[in-house]
Motif scaffolding. Structure first.
Motif, mmCIF file in Angstrom:
data_model
loop_
_atom_site.group_PDB
_atom_site.id
_atom_site.type_symbol
_atom_site.label_atom_id
_atom_site.label_comp_id
_atom_site.label_asym_id
_atom_site.label_seq_id
_atom_site.Cartn_x
_atom_site.Cartn_y
_atom_site.Cartn_z
ATOM 1 N N GLY A 19 -16.957 -2.443 -3.175
ATOM 2 C CA GLY A 19 -15.967 -3.321 -3.798
ATOM 3 C C GLY A 19 -16.545 -4.625 -4.325
ATOM 4 O O GLY A 19 -15.953 -5.270 -5.183
ATOM 5 N N ILE A 20 -17.702 -5.023 -3.812
ATOM 6 C CA ILE A 20 -18.343 -6.238 -4.310
ATOM 7 C C ILE A 20 -18.729 -6.073 -5.776
ATOM 8 O O ILE A 20 -18.611 -7.012 -6.564
ATOM 9 N N VAL A 21 -19.168 -4.883 -6.150
ATOM 10 C CA VAL A 21 -19.655 -4.674 -7.524
ATOM 11 C C VAL A 21 -18.670 -3.931 -8.424
ATOM 12 O O VAL A 21 -18.807 -3.974 -9.640
ATOM 13 N N LEU A 22 -17.694 -3.251 -7.850
ATOM 14 C CA LEU A 22 -16.729 -2.518 -8.666
ATOM 15 C C LEU A 22 -15.430 -3.300 -8.802
ATOM 16 O O LEU A 22 -14.813 -3.651 -7.798
ATOM 17 N N PRO A 23 -15.031 -3.565 -10.024
ATOM 18 C CA PRO A 23 -13.753 -4.260 -10.180
ATOM 19 C C PRO A 23 -12.607 -3.394 -9.667
ATOM 20 O O PRO A 23 -12.649 -2.184 -9.747
ATOM 21 N N LEU A 24 -11.613 -4.020 -9.149
ATOM 22 C CA LEU A 24 -10.379 -3.417 -8.677
ATOM 23 C C LEU A 24 -10.481 -2.759 -7.308
ATOM 24 O O LEU A 24 -9.471 -2.410 -6.729
ATOM 25 N N LEU A 25 -11.683 -2.582 -6.763
ATOM 26 C CA LEU A 25 -11.795 -2.080 -5.394
ATOM 27 C C LEU A 25 -11.893 -3.306 -4.496
ATOM 28 O O LEU A 25 -12.859 -4.062 -4.565
ATOM 29 N N LEU A 78 -10.268 -12.377 -12.279
ATOM 30 C CA LEU A 78 -11.209 -11.967 -13.327
ATOM 31 C C LEU A 78 -11.374 -10.451 -13.342
ATOM 32 O O LEU A 78 -11.378 -9.830 -14.419
ATOM 33 N N SER A 79 -11.488 -9.844 -12.169
ATOM 34 C CA SER A 79 -11.619 -8.386 -12.082
ATOM 35 C C SER A 79 -10.407 -7.684 -12.680
ATOM 36 O O SER A 79 -10.546 -6.692 -13.409
ATOM 37 N N VAL A 80 -9.230 -8.188 -12.386
ATOM 38 C CA VAL A 80 -8.000 -7.597 -12.916
ATOM 39 C C VAL A 80 -7.988 -7.698 -14.439
ATOM 40 O O VAL A 80 -7.655 -6.735 -15.144
ATOM 41 N N LEU A 81 -8.373 -8.845 -14.956
ATOM 42 C CA LEU A 81 -8.402 -9.015 -16.412
ATOM 43 C C LEU A 81 -9.424 -8.099 -17.075
ATOM 44 O O LEU A 81 -9.161 -7.539 -18.146
ATOM 45 N N VAL A 82 -10.560 -7.920 -16.436
ATOM 46 C CA VAL A 82 -11.585 -7.010 -16.967
ATOM 47 C C VAL A 82 -11.068 -5.577 -17.005
ATOM 48 O O VAL A 82 -11.231 -4.864 -17.998
ATOM 49 N N VAL A 83 -10.420 -5.164 -15.934
ATOM 50 C CA VAL A 83 -9.887 -3.794 -15.877
ATOM 51 C C VAL A 83 -8.810 -3.589 -16.938
ATOM 52 O O VAL A 83 -8.808 -2.581 -17.654
ATOM 53 N N LEU A 84 -7.912 -4.544 -17.071
ATOM 54 C CA LEU A 84 -6.871 -4.418 -18.095
ATOM 55 C C LEU A 84 -7.471 -4.424 -19.503
ATOM 56 O O LEU A 84 -7.068 -3.639 -20.364
ATOM 57 N N GLN A 100 -0.311 -0.277 -14.856
ATOM 58 C CA GLN A 100 -1.377 -1.171 -14.392
ATOM 59 C C GLN A 100 -0.901 -2.620 -14.366
ATOM 60 O O GLN A 100 -1.155 -3.347 -13.406
ATOM 61 N N CYS A 101 -0.232 -3.025 -15.417
ATOM 62 C CA CYS A 101 0.245 -4.415 -15.494
ATOM 63 C C CYS A 101 1.216 -4.739 -14.364
ATOM 64 O O CYS A 101 1.107 -5.802 -13.728
ATOM 65 N N ILE A 102 2.128 -3.840 -14.091
ATOM 66 C CA ILE A 102 3.099 -4.074 -13.012
ATOM 67 C C ILE A 102 2.387 -4.128 -11.665
ATOM 68 O O ILE A 102 2.576 -5.072 -10.875
ATOM 69 N N THR A 103 1.552 -3.135 -11.403
ATOM 70 C CA THR A 103 0.845 -3.070 -10.120
ATOM 71 C C THR A 103 -0.074 -4.266 -9.926
ATOM 72 O O THR A 103 -0.053 -4.923 -8.877
ATOM 73 N N LEU A 104 -0.862 -4.550 -10.933
ATOM 74 C CA LEU A 104 -1.821 -5.647 -10.810
ATOM 75 C C LEU A 104 -1.132 -7.006 -10.765
ATOM 76 O O LEU A 104 -1.625 -7.937 -10.119
ATOM 77 N N SER A 105 0.007 -7.124 -11.413
ATOM 78 C CA SER A 105 0.771 -8.375 -11.316
ATOM 79 C C SER A 105 1.252 -8.598 -9.888
ATOM 80 O O SER A 105 1.206 -9.727 -9.375
#
Length: 117
Positions: A19-25, A78-84, A100-105
């Motif tokens: 999770g340190i290197v993978l966004p969203l984990l 930042l990770s959330v924005l990168v994934v989106l 994704q937007c609903i969940t990540l929000s």
């Protein structure tokens, strides 16, 4: 049962490191799980995790006040924005992006409403 707790703790540490290197984990929830599992299986690993210079402060912040450090909040955002952004660039279906937007929000709402460590 101690062996099962130990294996679950090691898996949680592995997922936290990934999770340190993978966004969203997420990293910190897996560290908290590892601390929980090690407390039931290995005093040595539990102590190592709680006193680790990198991981220990996150666990301590959460245990003391349910806090997430501002730097961790910014990195999560930042990770959330990168994934989106990646989803949009890869032309993922609109429905998936909406989900994704609903969940990540909701995730961001949870993170930013926690006290800062």
């Amino acid at each position: 049962m101690r062996f099962v707790w130990l294996i679950l703790g090691l898996i949680s540490i592995g997922l936290a490191v990934i999770g340190i290197v993978l966004p969203l984990l997420p990293t910190v929830p897996f560290l908290l799980l590892a601390a929980f599992f090690f407390a039931r299986s290995s005093e040595r690993l539990h102590h190592w995790l709680l006193t680790h210079p990198t991981f220990g402060p996150f666990i301590d912040d959460w245990n003391q006040s349910g806090a997430i450090r501002p730097k961790a909040k910014r990195l999560a955002t930042l990770s959330v924005l990168v994934v989106l952004g990646a989803s949009v660039l890869m032309k993922v279906s609109t429905l998936v992006i909406i989900i994704q937007c609903i969940t990540l929000s909701l995730v961001m709402l949870f993170i930013w409403t926690r006290p800062s460590g």
